[in-house]
Design a protein around this motif. Sequence first.
Motif, mmCIF file in Angstrom:
data_model
loop_
_atom_site.group_PDB
_atom_site.id
_atom_site.type_symbol
_atom_site.label_atom_id
_atom_site.label_comp_id
_atom_site.label_asym_id
_atom_site.label_seq_id
_atom_site.Cartn_x
_atom_site.Cartn_y
_atom_site.Cartn_z
ATOM 1 N N LYS A 126 0.832 -1.212 0.000
ATOM 2 C CA LYS A 126 0.000 0.000 0.000
ATOM 3 C C LYS A 126 0.864 1.260 0.000
ATOM 4 C CE LYS A 126 -4.051 -1.956 2.362
ATOM 5 N NZ LYS A 126 -4.848 -1.959 3.612
ATOM 6 N N LYS A 127 1.940 1.248 0.798
ATOM 7 C CA LYS A 127 2.832 2.405 0.853
ATOM 8 C C LYS A 127 3.523 2.641 -0.483
ATOM 9 C CE LYS A 127 3.843 2.205 5.818
ATOM 10 N NZ LYS A 127 4.895 1.971 6.853
ATOM 11 N N LEU A 128 3.944 1.539 -1.108
ATOM 12 C CA LEU A 128 4.602 1.665 -2.407
ATOM 13 C C LEU A 128 3.601 2.142 -3.459
ATOM 14 C CD1 LEU A 128 7.453 1.290 -3.487
ATOM 15 C CD2 LEU A 128 6.803 -1.004 -4.236
ATOM 16 N N ALA A 129 2.367 1.662 -3.379
ATOM 17 C CA ALA A 129 1.326 2.116 -4.303
ATOM 18 C C ALA A 129 1.063 3.607 -4.138
ATOM 19 C CB ALA A 129 0.039 1.318 -4.080
ATOM 20 N N ALA A 130 1.091 4.081 -2.885
ATOM 21 C CA ALA A 130 0.889 5.513 -2.629
ATOM 22 C C ALA A 130 2.018 6.335 -3.236
ATOM 23 C CB ALA A 130 0.798 5.764 -1.122
ATOM 24 N N SER A 131 3.240 5.777 -3.205
ATOM 25 C CA SER A 131 4.381 6.459 -3.806
ATOM 26 C C SER A 131 4.211 6.555 -5.320
ATOM 27 C CB SER A 131 5.672 5.721 -3.457
ATOM 28 O OG SER A 131 6.800 6.417 -3.944
ATOM 29 N N ILE A 132 3.767 5.475 -5.936
ATOM 30 C CA ILE A 132 3.529 5.478 -7.383
ATOM 31 C C ILE A 132 2.426 6.479 -7.728
ATOM 32 C CG2 ILE A 132 2.766 4.085 -9.354
ATOM 33 C CD1 ILE A 132 3.941 1.638 -7.868
ATOM 34 N N LYS A 133 1.372 6.484 -6.926
ATOM 35 C CA LYS A 133 0.244 7.389 -7.173
ATOM 36 C C LYS A 133 0.675 8.842 -7.049
ATOM 37 C CE LYS A 133 -4.720 7.321 -6.399
ATOM 38 N NZ LYS A 133 -5.818 6.660 -5.659
ATOM 39 N N GLN A 134 1.674 9.096 -6.209
ATOM 40 C CA GLN A 134 2.202 10.448 -6.050
ATOM 41 C C GLN A 134 2.985 10.893 -7.289
ATOM 42 O OE1 GLN A 134 5.455 11.364 -3.261
ATOM 43 N NE2 GLN A 134 4.073 12.704 -2.129
ATOM 44 N N GLY A 135 3.307 9.938 -8.153
ATOM 45 C CA GLY A 135 4.017 10.268 -9.390
ATOM 46 C C GLY A 135 5.468 9.859 -9.394
ATOM 47 N N ASN A 136 5.924 9.138 -8.386
ATOM 48 C CA ASN A 136 7.324 8.756 -8.290
ATOM 49 C C ASN A 136 7.652 7.583 -9.209
ATOM 50 O OD1 ASN A 136 7.708 10.726 -6.247
ATOM 51 N ND2 ASN A 136 6.818 9.320 -4.751
ATOM 52 N N ILE A 137 8.889 7.572 -9.704
ATOM 53 C CA ILE A 137 9.362 6.514 -10.596
ATOM 54 C C ILE A 137 10.184 5.511 -9.798
ATOM 55 C CG2 ILE A 137 10.839 5.986 -12.575
ATOM 56 C CD1 ILE A 137 10.169 8.740 -13.693
ATOM 57 N N LEU A 138 9.836 4.244 -9.898
ATOM 58 C CA LEU A 138 10.543 3.198 -9.154
ATOM 59 C C LEU A 138 11.706 2.658 -9.985
ATOM 60 C CD1 LEU A 138 7.544 1.177 -7.662
ATOM 61 C CD2 LEU A 138 8.583 3.310 -6.845
ATOM 62 N N ILE A 139 12.805 2.351 -9.287
ATOM 63 C CA ILE A 139 13.968 1.716 -9.923
ATOM 64 C C ILE A 139 14.092 0.303 -9.365
ATOM 65 C CG2 ILE A 139 16.466 1.789 -10.260
ATOM 66 C CD1 ILE A 139 16.372 4.789 -10.005
ATOM 67 N N PHE A 140 14.241 -0.666 -10.247
ATOM 68 C CA PHE A 140 14.377 -2.065 -9.840
ATOM 69 C C PHE A 140 15.620 -2.664 -10.474
ATOM 70 C CE2 PHE A 140 12.189 -2.058 -13.833
ATOM 71 C CZ PHE A 140 12.590 -3.209 -14.495
ATOM 72 N N ARG A 141 16.053 -3.817 -9.991
ATOM 73 C CA ARG A 141 17.191 -4.523 -10.584
ATOM 74 C C ARG A 141 16.690 -5.334 -11.769
ATOM 75 N NH1 ARG A 141 19.742 -5.776 -4.693
ATOM 76 N NH2 ARG A 141 17.873 -7.047 -4.509
ATOM 77 N N ALA A 142 17.280 -5.061 -12.943
ATOM 78 C CA ALA A 142 16.702 -5.590 -14.182
ATOM 79 C C ALA A 142 17.538 -6.658 -14.852
ATOM 80 C CB ALA A 142 16.467 -4.434 -15.160
ATOM 81 N N TRP A 143 18.628 -7.101 -14.231
ATOM 82 C CA TRP A 143 19.466 -8.093 -14.909
ATOM 83 C C TRP A 143 19.199 -9.521 -14.430
ATOM 84 C CZ3 TRP A 143 21.189 -5.028 -10.956
ATOM 85 C CH2 TRP A 143 21.903 -5.624 -9.924
ATOM 86 N N PHE A 144 18.279 -9.686 -13.474
ATOM 87 C CA PHE A 144 17.889 -11.026 -13.044
ATOM 88 C C PHE A 144 16.468 -10.964 -12.493
ATOM 89 C CE2 PHE A 144 19.426 -8.983 -9.267
ATOM 90 C CZ PHE A 144 18.772 -9.564 -8.193
ATOM 91 N N ASN A 145 15.895 -12.102 -12.232
ATOM 92 C CA ASN A 145 14.521 -12.172 -11.725
ATOM 93 C C ASN A 145 14.526 -11.868 -10.226
ATOM 94 O OD1 ASN A 145 11.771 -12.594 -11.629
ATOM 95 N ND2 ASN A 145 11.957 -14.810 -11.345
ATOM 96 N N ASP A 146 14.454 -10.592 -9.901
ATOM 97 C CA ASP A 146 14.632 -10.144 -8.518
ATOM 98 C C ASP A 146 13.318 -10.238 -7.745
ATOM 99 O OD1 ASP A 146 15.739 -9.087 -6.238
ATOM 100 O OD2 ASP A 146 15.706 -7.008 -6.941
ATOM 101 N N ASP A 147 12.913 -11.439 -7.446
ATOM 102 C CA ASP A 147 11.712 -11.634 -6.637
ATOM 103 C C ASP A 147 12.114 -11.925 -5.190
ATOM 104 O OD1 ASP A 147 9.542 -11.149 -8.238
ATOM 105 O OD2 ASP A 147 9.513 -13.171 -9.102
ATOM 106 N N PRO A 148 11.317 -11.461 -4.202
ATOM 107 C CA PRO A 148 9.946 -10.958 -4.381
ATOM 108 C C PRO A 148 9.844 -9.460 -4.720
ATOM 109 C CG PRO A 148 10.439 -11.063 -2.055
ATOM 110 C CD PRO A 148 11.655 -11.613 -2.761
ATOM 111 N N THR A 149 10.987 -8.753 -4.772
ATOM 112 C CA THR A 149 10.923 -7.295 -4.967
ATOM 113 C C THR A 149 10.135 -6.912 -6.205
ATOM 114 O OG1 THR A 149 13.041 -6.975 -3.834
ATOM 115 C CG2 THR A 149 12.291 -5.207 -5.264
ATOM 116 N N ASN A 150 10.432 -7.553 -7.338
ATOM 117 C CA ASN A 150 9.751 -7.184 -8.572
ATOM 118 C C ASN A 150 8.257 -7.512 -8.525
ATOM 119 O OD1 ASN A 150 12.222 -6.324 -9.414
ATOM 120 N ND2 ASN A 150 12.447 -7.787 -11.087
ATOM 121 N N SER A 151 7.918 -8.579 -7.841
ATOM 122 C CA SER A 151 6.493 -8.922 -7.692
ATOM 123 C C SER A 151 5.777 -7.893 -6.829
ATOM 124 C CB SER A 151 6.347 -10.319 -7.078
ATOM 125 O OG SER A 151 6.849 -11.303 -7.948
ATOM 126 N N ILE A 152 6.466 -7.414 -5.800
ATOM 127 C CA ILE A 152 5.885 -6.374 -4.934
ATOM 128 C C ILE A 152 5.636 -5.110 -5.750
ATOM 129 C CG2 ILE A 152 6.318 -4.888 -2.937
ATOM 130 C CD1 ILE A 152 8.052 -7.188 -1.799
#
Length: 541
Positions: free
Chosen positions: A503-529
């Motif tokens: 919910k907190k992360l969703a609120a951050s996205i709704k505020q207009g913020n851009i999320l950065i994730f690790r994209a060179w491997f299947n970084d779960d559970p972070t990417n699923s979250i």
Amino acid sequence: MVVLFKTLLLSVSIFFCFSVNAQHLKVAYRAPWGITQLKYDDQELINIDKGVGLGIIVESFKFLENNKVEKDAWSYPISTSWNDATKEFTATVYWGTVVCRYQQVGDTLFMKVTLTNNIYDMFRGVSLSLLMLNIGKRPSNFQPSMPYYNNNIAGPAVVAANTDKYKLVVENIDVSKKVYAGLLEGSGSNGTIYRIWTGTAPFNGMGDFDPRVELRLGPKESFSYTIAARFCKVNTPVNVAAARSYEAFRENTPFRVAWKDKRPIGGLFLASYTGKVNTSNLRNWILLSGANNATSEAGKNELRKAALDYADKSIGYLKKMNAQGMITWDIEGQQFPHPFSYIGSPELTAKLAPEMEGIADEYFDKFRKAGFKTGICIRPDSVTFSGNWINHVPVKDPAATLIRKIAYARKRWGCTIFYIDSNVDPNGNPMAYDYFKEVRDKFPDVLLIPEHETGSYYRYTAPYEETRQGAMLVSEEVKALYPEAFMTLYVPDGISNDDESVKKLAASIKQGNILIFRAWFNDDPTNSIIQKAMKMSGTIK
């Protein structure tokens, strides 16, 4: 419509802070002190007879002796006087006079300050403590011993303090005048005492005074401005309490980040500093098996295949996360330890990582052909070489350095996203926001992501934050000034896989913020979250 909006905003401000019929602020005056008592409801903030709080104190001043040598000294008082009819307190000091005229309107106390230079030298400014208030407890939005101030240059000269019973808003209402206004915690008071401070000269110990605030008053010349102390309802937004200041500042310094795509960005790292010197892999490429020397033909061939395979694999994860693009932090490798590890000089790739020079073009081209924006790490400094070592050296014009590096990466690799590492001045403070204005003027269509920031950065950039450092939302103060402001938020290692965190992360996205994730491997559970939060936010599919 704009005029109607401004009128409505001002009316709301009056309701929250000027409500005469429900007046809570009581101010009493008496010679020779001027203000002798200031109460808000039952809380006594100043009572001279009981030794609680103080009125105006004229502090240090600056002047040019013989219009040549800059000096500063303490403003020792010669005399003071009080005019009860006009509610004016006058302090006569060595260099001239300070007159403070008080006017109360509802729960707001206006203090018009007039400085007059009576010496033969050029007067440059003075530090003033207008009121010393015993507020009883540190405001909930303040940090211990931290001073809070602004000056109508970096932001509106407005500071808000949140207490249990009211919100105190200190404001320089003369928005065209570059004068500091703020609140300073009383020394040793543990947050119980705060000074309403204003200045055209720095207070003792102030490290970031902006010289553009200084005056240029010749003999017999005067300068006036007005500070307001507004006592508002606890839930009053600061941009409503100080509506005119915020509106005027926005008009003069509009929000300049024209980046509409708020989908996530993938972070990519090609190397990792190991702490050991590996002569066959000096740049510490994580892509190599170790069987070949990176600079040999066999090593270069292995590195090329691995880098392009890495790109293909990363493109798959970027697509899965509906990302807009990527940032490669270390195209020059990581030969040196932190804080040197991220070189941030893409134009030096051939010299610092010759084995990558012939691969980099193909690497970035893969992402562009797959429809993704490309990004890179740069630094606002220069690299100097000393044997087998490098140094990051501050430059005279950081904006020019950033512009040069952006132009290079943009032309060669089509980069439009730039993480700006180590954007600090020689004292370790975030460098002046003005440099980013220059970069933004030159490149209005790029995304600038500075590692360090002040509130003023949001006007031109999307500052970098991390969930593992407790960041999640852009501050209320920044959003009050620029509702469109947003940050880039590095999510890995700082988020839990539970409903509340999502919910907190969703609120951050709704505020207009851009999320950065690790994209060179299947970084779960972070990417699923992140995917759950994107869906919950309803703003990104």
